[in-house]
Design an enzyme around this catalytic site. Structure first.
Site, short mmCIF file in Angstrom:
data_model
loop_
_atom_site.label_atom_id
_atom_site.label_comp_id
_atom_site.label_asym_id
_atom_site.label_seq_id
_atom_site.Cartn_x
_atom_site.Cartn_y
_atom_site.Cartn_z
N HIS A 373 0.81 -1.21 0.00
CA HIS A 373 0.00 0.00 0.00
C HIS A 373 0.85 1.27 0.00
CE1 HIS A 373 -3.01 -3.05 0.88
NE2 HIS A 373 -3.67 -2.31 0.03
N CYS A 686 -9.48 -3.60 -11.34
CA CYS A 686 -8.86 -2.41 -10.74
C CYS A 686 -7.54 -2.71 -10.02
CB CYS A 686 -9.83 -1.73 -9.78
SG CYS A 686 -10.25 -2.72 -8.35
#
Ligand code: PEP
Ligand code: MG
Length: 763
Positions: A373, A686
């Site tokens: 992330h 995505c």
């Protein structure tokens, strides 16, 4: 009870090097010539370690190790005896960059006899490398006539002395001017490394270290008393902050209570505190003391047979870093220079967002997987980012110049001027290409055979939103709402959330935005979040699982989204869906909130679409059923690939081991796509892989018509799509998938080039 005595893994060395350090300090303070000082040092070390011989070998520019000082060997051998890199026991120590203790040196296979030293009767040998910033500057050797093996404590003491020697060599005063310069030149030499390009772009910037205190400080303190007080204050501050973390009963906290309890045990451990104090009393700075105690603990704990104890090393490392920060007078991240490139071993997304974004220009990590992330945030911020280059991170110093090439995964530390110029040209070329892509902004992403592809953008910050217009993306296909939860020091309130979502929708100017409800957990945690320690957090309590268990969180978020929509369309995407009932439960919460708002007589969204993320194999396999519960599906390839290959996306070692562009993963994705299409529901992709042109081609070949990608990939992908004959691609892919084993990347590349498909080329 102390941690050291209760577990036995952080014991005090039996023979403390304190006296020796004190003596070294005195020798360094004496006004004398470097040679006399070196001789005094080896004499002091030999006496302290009860050794017959103590010698210092220094690395020369040709990498040979030259005897510079000795107590016990023939003095005429000084500057005469030289060993090549890897030659003899001394060369071996330098090459392996680790200590070597041998009971009977002449009997060792690597032994190299040097007659001029007169070392015939010596048997026991202990060599430790003198290392600074990851570079070997020399080797410290002690020897004894007797056959004996040096103990761990003795090795440790020698390592401490070697650390101090390394610092002194670099600071000057141990070697003569010319030799100090050549040691410094070694440390300041340009270095290159190839790691993984995680986020594209090129930058030439200035090194900023996340933990500068651990390497940039003086070795010896000016005043022992003042230093002791500094250390005591910092320890007291550390203890207090750990107590406060435990006492605060925030609903969520980034560090679990178990871990905090271990921190508290360490922070108050008398053994740990005493060892720090001892080193400071011997004259070291508090920072050097922390560093050395931590180095000792690291060695011991890494060697511990019990995995629990090895795991605790991370806690102790973290505590040491906190102590260094406290010594430097702060808790927060370091102030950044202009155009800073931040270097760290690891970095969480929250830490990254804490940094001054106006000054941060690039990122280099020793570790860290490709789709982690922090990587996603870096891409969002447009920061060139390379990971997997530990030597560069170890070697860099604050203020060094560094080039980060995120397109090719290259890092150049302290680059020569001509390289800086070359990269400047590359950057200009890159800007020109970007201008070409920008020119396509208002053209459709339509294939040669007339199929329109929906190219959307991934986002997570308000900062992302201008990219929507700049790139011509048709909407935001994935808005990661959890980033707002990660930035702040407390949970965002309902009204803060509403204001944030409203700002995003306003900025989108009517283009659709898919808000994914907070995917909290795994590595996405704020400092205030209390989360149970889990062995496998990526497969644990995160995403929709956590939201449904903490319904208040989901309710507040959904309420804020409905209010922010304020009569506009609302698209909500649920992360980490595993089973149909989870989608139904979330829809239930949404339904209740819509009804509540209606009762209050407030505006309702024009329409609400609920999507489910397909990022768990169970959901991909049953995509048809899930599609019946949802209005649309979105494949989260980052998680789906990590679970499909059982390869942790955060792990540098395995995250890129298996190419998702292979027939197994593609047929799995194809299965989910067909299931959704059979259920009459739109499905998009995505995951970050869709930003990779060849992977995007494969996804189009599988029948996907909607891709949501990093903003910087929109232009290159659009340029590519406009040169694709989709029907031909589909039939090629069907054939290729059939016959293929492993990655299809090479074949796909050849196909694309033969078919004159324009692939983005950053070189
Ligand atoms: C994914 O898993 O592919 C995804 C898009 O979600 P995230 O990367 O935020 O987990
Ligand atoms: Mg995911």
């Amino acid at each position: 009870m102390s941690v050291s005595s209760s577990t036995g893994y952080v014991p005090r060395p039996r023979s403390s090097p304190r006296v020796l350090l004190k003596r070294l300090r005195e020798i360094m303070a004496e006004e004398t010539e470097p040679e006399a000082r070196l001789n005094a040092l080896v004499r002091a070390i030999a006496a302290n370690m009860v050794a017959d011989v103590c010698s210092i070998y220094v690395r020369r520019t040709d990498d040979a190790l030259e005897l510079f000082a000795t107590e016990g060997l023939n003095p005429r051998a000084v500057h005469e005896t030289r060993l090549n890199w890897g030659e003899g026991l001394v060369g071996r120590v330098a090459q392996d960059k680790k200590p070597l203790a041998v009971r009977d040196a002449p009997a060792h296979s690597a032994f190299s006899y040097k007659a001029e030293t007169g070392e015939d009767p010596l048997h026991a040998f202990l060599g430790v490398p003198i290392v600074r910033s990851g570079h070997v500057l020399g080797v410290l050797v002690v020897q004894n006539r007797a056959h004996r093996r040096y103990s761990e404590d003795e090795t440790e003491a020698a390592q401490i002395v070697a650390t101090v020697l390394a610092e002194i060599v670099q600071a000057g005063g141990l070697l003569d001017e010319a030799d100090t310069e050549s040691a410094r030149a070694l440390l300041a030499a340009p270095e290159d490394a190839v790691g993984t390009g995680v986020s594209p772009g090129i930058v030439t910037g200035t090194v900023a270290l996340l933990e500068p205190g651990l390497r940039e400080h003086k070795v010896f303190a000016d005043s022992v008393a003042a230093e002791k007080e500094r250390l005591e204050n910092a320890i007291a501050g550390l203890q207090k902050s750990v107590d406060e973390m435990i006492a605060s009963d925030a609903q969520l906290s980034g560090i679990s209570r178990d871990v905090l309890e271990v921190y508290r045990l360490f922070a108050y451990d008398r053994g740990w505190v005493r060892r720090l104090e001892e080193k400071v009393l011997a004259g070291l700075t508090a920072e050097t003391a922390v560093e050395q105690v931590q180095a000792e603990n690291r060695e011991r704990m890494r060697a511990a047979p019990d995995p629990y104890i090895r795991e605790r090393l991370h806690d102790l490392e973290d505590l040491s870093r906190r102590l260094i920060r406290a010594l430097n007078g702060g808790e927060g991240p370091p102030p950044l220079p202009e155009n800073a490139v931040l270097l760290a071993d690891t970095l969480g997304p929250a830490e990254l967002l804490e940094l001054d974004r106006d000054r941060l220009a690039g990122l280099v990590l020793g570790d860290g997987g490709g789709t982690s992330h922090a990587a996603i945030v870096a891409r969002t911020l447009g920061l060139p980012f390379v990971s997997g280059v530990p030597q560069i991170v170890e070697s860099a110093r604050t203020g060094d110049t560094i080039i980060v090439d995120g397109d090719h995964g290259e890092v150049h530390l302290r680059p020569p001027d001509d390289l800086i110029r070359t990269y400047e040209q590359r950057r200009e070329l890159r800007s020109a290409r970007l201008a070409d892509y920008a020119a396509l902004r208002d053209s459709p992403a339509r294939t040669l055979d007339g199929v329109e592809i929906d190219l959307q953008m991934n986002a997570g910050l308000v900062l992302d939103m201008p990219h929507l217009r700049e790139t011509g993306a048709s909407g935001v296909g994935l808005f990661r709402t959890e980033l707002q939860f990660l930035i702040g020091s407390t949970l965002p309130t309902a009204s803060e959330q509403e204001a944030h979502y409203r700002e995003i929708l306003d900025a989108a100017g009517g283009k659709p935005v898919v808000f994914r409800t907070a995917d909290i957990g795994s590595d996405k945690r704020g400092g205030y979040m209390l989360h149970p320690a889990e062995a496998n957090p990526a497969m644990g309590w995160r995403g929709l699982r956590l939201s449904l268990d903490r319904e208040g969180l989901l309710r507040t978020q959904v309420r804020a989204l409905i209010a922010a929509a304020d009569g506009r369309e609302l698209r909500v995407l649920l992360p980490l869906v595993t089973a149909c009932r989870e989608v139904r439960a979330a829809r239930g919460v949404l339904g209740k909130e819509l009804a509540r708002r209606e009762r209050m007589g407030k505006s309702l969204p024009e329409r609400v679409l609920v999507g489910a993320m397909i990022e768990i194999p169970a959901a991909a396999w049953e995509a048809g059923r899930i599609a019946e519960e949802a209005d649309f599906l979105s494949i989260g390839g980052n998680d789906l690939a990590q679970f499909f290959f059982a390869a942790d996306r955060e792990s540098e070692r395995v995250s890129r081991r298996y190419d998702p562009l292979c027939s197994g993963f593609l047929s799995f994705v194809g299965h989910a796509a067909r299931e959704a299409q059979a259920a009459g529901k739109p499905i998009g992709y995505c995951g970050e892989q869709a930003s990779d042109p060849l992977m995007a081609l494969a996804l189009l070949g599988l029948g996907l018509r909607s891709l949501s990608v990093t903003a910087s990939a929109i232009g290159p992908l659009k340029a590519m799509i406009r040169t694709v004959d989709l029907a031909a691609l589909r039939s090629w892919l069907e054939r290729a998938e059939d016959g293929a084993e492993g990655s299809l990347r090479r074949d796909m590349d050849v196909y694309a080039r033969q078919s004159r498909i324009v692939l983005p080329d950053w070189s």
